[in-house]
Structure formats: structure tokens, C-alpha cells
Design an enzyme around this catalytic site. Sequence first.
Site, short mmCIF file in Angstrom:
data_model
loop_
_atom_site.label_atom_id
_atom_site.label_comp_id
_atom_site.label_asym_id
_atom_site.label_seq_id
_atom_site.Cartn_x
_atom_site.Cartn_y
_atom_site.Cartn_z
N CYS A 99 0.81 -1.20 0.00
CA CYS A 99 0.00 0.00 0.00
C CYS A 99 0.85 1.26 0.00
O CYS A 99 2.08 1.22 0.08
CB CYS A 99 -0.93 0.01 1.20
N GLY A 125 -0.82 0.28 -4.94
CA GLY A 125 -1.99 -0.52 -4.57
C GLY A 125 -3.19 -0.10 -5.38
O GLY A 125 -3.50 1.08 -5.46
N ASN A 199 1.47 1.06 6.09
CA ASN A 199 2.21 0.39 5.02
C ASN A 199 3.24 -0.51 5.67
O ASN A 199 4.12 -0.02 6.38
CB ASN A 199 2.89 1.43 4.12
N GLY A 200 3.12 -1.81 5.46
CA GLY A 200 4.09 -2.73 6.05
C GLY A 200 3.44 -4.05 6.40
O GLY A 200 2.36 -4.40 5.93
N CYS A 334 14.15 -1.37 2.34
CA CYS A 334 13.84 -2.36 1.31
C CYS A 334 14.50 -1.99 -0.02
O CYS A 334 14.17 -0.98 -0.63
CB CYS A 334 12.34 -2.45 1.13
N TYR A 340 11.95 -2.02 -8.15
CA TYR A 340 10.65 -2.19 -8.81
C TYR A 340 9.54 -1.29 -8.29
O TYR A 340 8.82 -0.69 -9.07
CB TYR A 340 10.21 -3.66 -8.69
N CYS A 480 9.21 -12.37 1.33
CA CYS A 480 9.33 -11.18 2.15
C CYS A 480 8.26 -11.18 3.22
O CYS A 480 7.11 -11.51 2.95
CB CYS A 480 9.21 -9.92 1.28
N CYS A 531 17.87 -3.85 3.23
CA CYS A 531 17.45 -5.23 3.48
C CYS A 531 17.54 -6.01 2.17
O CYS A 531 16.97 -5.61 1.16
CB CYS A 531 16.02 -5.26 4.00
N CYS A 534 15.25 -11.01 0.44
CA CYS A 534 14.70 -11.76 -0.69
C CYS A 534 15.81 -12.32 -1.58
O CYS A 534 15.58 -13.24 -2.36
CB CYS A 534 13.75 -10.88 -1.51
#
Length: 590
Positions: A99, A125, A199-200, A334, A340, A480, A531, A534
Site C-alpha cells: 500500500c 496498490g 504500510n508494512g 527495502c 521495482y 518477504c 534489506c 529476498c
Amino acid sequence: MAAKVSSSLSSSLSKPTPFPLTPSQTPLSFSPKTLPKPFSSSSPTKTASVSYTRKTPFIASAKTPISDFFPENKQYPDGDFDGYDDYFHDDDEKPREECGVVGIYGDPEASRLCYLALHALQHRGQEGAGIVAVKNDVLQSITGVGLVSEVFNQSKLDQLPGDLAIGHVRYSTAGSSMLKNVQPFVAGYRFGSVGVAHNGNLVNYRALRAKLEDNGSIFNTSSDTEVVLHLIAISKHRPFLLRIVDACEQLEGAYSMVFVTNDKLVAVRDPHGFRPLVMGRRSNGAVVFASETCALDLIEATYEREVFPGEVLVVDKDGIQSLCLMSHPQPKQCIFEHIYFALPNSVVFGRSVYESRRAFGEILATEAPVDCDVVIAVPDSGVVAALGYAAKAGVAFQQGLIRSHYVGRTFIEPSQKIRDFGVKLKLSPVRAVLEGKRVVVVDDSIVRGTTSSKIVRLIKEAGAKEVHMRIASPPIIGSCYYGVDTPSSEELISNRMSVEEIREFIGSDSLAFLPFDSLKKLLGTESPNFCYACFSGKYPVEPREIKVKRVGDFVDDGLNGSLESIDGGWVQATTNQKKEKDKEYEESVV
């Protein structure tokens, strides 16, 4: 708990805590201080990284009134926005951001500004949108399923007056009937009402929910955001700020949140800073928080700085107060925001997304060169990396794939099956660019691999002599848990196959990923602040539970039951979490 929170808070307030996100930033002290009022006639003021000048005095009109965007009786077509990415569901979905959030204080057209800012964040979103505005100490909420342009119109925005508002756009893994899960959430408790947009993703959601349910809490959704509201409501502290601190000290995982009360706007970011959150200011002094700077640009707000990891910012009539939520570890922002999620025109974590993606393409051209005649991108997310690849390789970049921005959520397929129907609806090859050529195709990532194989086949059917895939990210091998909807590790093709096996599976003549070490080298001294779970499978905040709720909410309006009985809502946590540790943790929480 009350003593613990008070002690923690006083400790963090008594010690200035510098927290540079980039080498060029001046350390920010989180010691108690009041920043300039959001619409005072103070002298020019400096923030941690940006100088700005406020115009005085605060007035209730703008040079370009936002109401100009809403002429009377204008009808808005459904889906009249083409800036988001891949909302038609193919069988190889990209990782999806959950989101985007926005908060505005001090503008008489706050809800309309939220509406426009959410348009700019639509790529984060597309399943639902909502706005909460405050007028005369009353919180008014409007939420709906669909795109921002489908949820809101002139008449609905007229129902949201006031100079204080928050907004939210969301993505979910559930079905089409999602209204009760659409944020912002609004709840009343004994000292008033509060709205929140989040958001998270919380990795200790199940333990927290179990604790609350044991104490009599009743849940209406599967959203971890509802857990936050319950924690705020049961806090023993009287000031709203301390209630937020109390709640957030119990959370583990990723959260960038904006709260609204009858007179305050609050922004909070988790101590690791997984998800982005920035602060800006309009020329009339209004303060704006948003997930990305592209939202600030659209509503003519000047970017000032990020909300720092572990920071709480409170905006009210007395100004802006900044303080430290809790002691923060090494930040873990992130990296997929730069690969992306974010729009190329955004600045995320202090870095230009455009420059990052262009550099990824240049690295691919240097470390994985191939003789080719043309470089193309998988639109839209692969375009900037492809430009970087083409420039470094000295080969022309051309538009070999044309993307349709008018594909709906469902489409009627003819009874005579069309191969690769979903991909062909979205992407059309340009034969004049591809026929007889050796083609380099740049994409941002490969998840399951099925869409990549269809794209390769599409290009070869258009007459390409050779197809060489270049991926502007390292191989994705782990799910993730921090706000990104990725498949389970078993479904990720890079977790099951070698690069050569993937190349054979997708049918390309060659395949190369962005080398992980080269990515970290590009980030330089900032590399430890990101981070990479992934790509590496090493999680900064490892889930302490056997299963972790997937991003999005899997209980929709027609489906209720125990969490475990609803299929598709959970992903397996990392296997190195021992049962003894899980039991010990849950006992300590409950």
C-alpha cells in the site's frame, strides 16, 4: 508495561540520537524540541538536509486551488489513470507492494490533496482506497474498492471537509469483496477517535492478536493494522503520543504509519525503516507525509526529508515535534523500492530511483555483455535499466514491446483458446524492431518464471533471431515478511533452479542477473542500510512464529472463520526458527 514505556521514552528523549541515512546528511537529534509551526510566519528554517523558506502568512487559498481539478458536474471515467503497473493478474505476478499512505495537516483542501496524492501512489496498490478527514473534531471516513478514480468523485470529496486528512491505497491477496479491509481504519476509544493508515507487515501479528483476543478484543478484519488500534486503545497512558509509543514497542516487523486524531497528525516509522515515508511542505505551510516523493510533486509540496527509522513526528497547532520511538538498530531499508516498487521520478531513502535503475542496467552491460543489435525493455518497470544498459553497451534502445494501459481486471477470452492470452493482452511486440535482430530484453526481476517464458516466446514469434534476457536484480530466493507480497520460497524459480536451468526454462539464448556483490558495491557506504532478505534469505527481523500472515488481508466481507481455517493466508516462516524459541516468545507475549 507503563513503567517500561515511560523509562524507554525518557531515555530516548534524554539522549540525542543522530541517525544519518546518507553520508551527506547532517545528524538529526531526537532530543525533545519543537520545530517551527506548520504555518507560522517564522524566519527561514533548515531541516536535517534541505533548506527551505516559508511564505507568510498562512491563508486559506492557494495560487492554484485544488478545487480547479473538480469542476461542477464533471463525470470521471472509471480507471482514468495509467501510471500504475501490472494490475491485470497474470499467473506470474511481480512482487507487489501492499500500500501507500499520505497525511496532510494545515490545508483547507486537505481531502482533495489526499485524493491527488493517492493518484500519484496508485502504483503501490489498486484494490482499494480511502480518505479520513477531520472537521470540527469529527473524523469522517470514505473508503471503497477499486482505483482512486473509481472510489472518489466530486460529491464524495465534498463530504470530507477540513484541513487535516490521511489517505491510503492498498493491494490485497484476497478476492474482490474487500470493503471492510480497506484503510484508513477509524476507531473510537475512551479519549476520542483515531484513524490510521499503515504500510508494512507485522511478523508477530498472530501472537499479538491471540493476546488481545484472550483479553476480550473482538476483531472485524484480518489486518495487522487493526492490532495497532487495539494496542493504542488498551494503553494505560493518557497522552495519545505515549499510547502510540506503547503500541509500537510491542510491534515487530515493518510499519510506516500515519495517524489522525481530532487535532493531530502523527507519522511513525519502524526502527529498521523497512518501508519509506517522507515529509514535505506546501507553500502555504501545510505539512505533508507520503510514501514517495512523487506524491509531493503532484500537490506542489517541497520535499524536506525522510521520516527517520524509529522516529515519531507529531504535527498540531503548536508545530512539529520530533522524538525517538525507541532505540534503533542498523537500518534495513527495502532494496526492492529501488528495483521495482517506487516510481522512477521518486527519491527513496535519499537516493534517486531513476539513477539507481539506470546504474543497474549499466552494471549488467559491463558484467554480462552480449553481441546484440537492439536493446528493449519489458515495460514499464524495466525501461530505465534498459536505457542504462543500452547507453553503456553503445547499442540503440528501442520500444520493442508496447504495453496496453487499458486492460481491465477481467477479460473475456474467446472459446478458441489463445496461447499466452494474459501476456498478449498487456504486451504487443513490434515486429519492425525485432525481426531478424539479436535482442537484449531487460526486466526488473523474475519471480516464478512463467511470464518471462511467455515474453521470450512472444519476441521470438515476432521474428527475433536471438533473445538475451538481462534481469536488473539478483535472483529472488526468499519470501518477504515486511510488506511485499511474494510467493512462498518453494514457488520462486531462483530458489529451485540454477541460472542455466532458468534460462532453459524460459527459452532465452542467454540469461544474466544483476550480481549481488555489484549491487552492494554500487550502494557503497549505504549498503549495510538495506534489506536483502529476498536475495540472501537472511532476515533482519526473523519471524518467531511458524507461519506469517501474507501481505494483504485474506478475510473478505463474505468469509469469516478461524485464521488457520482460511486457505491461502499464510506463508511458512524460515525453518531455522526452533519450536522452543517460538514457545518461549509466545509465552512472554501472552
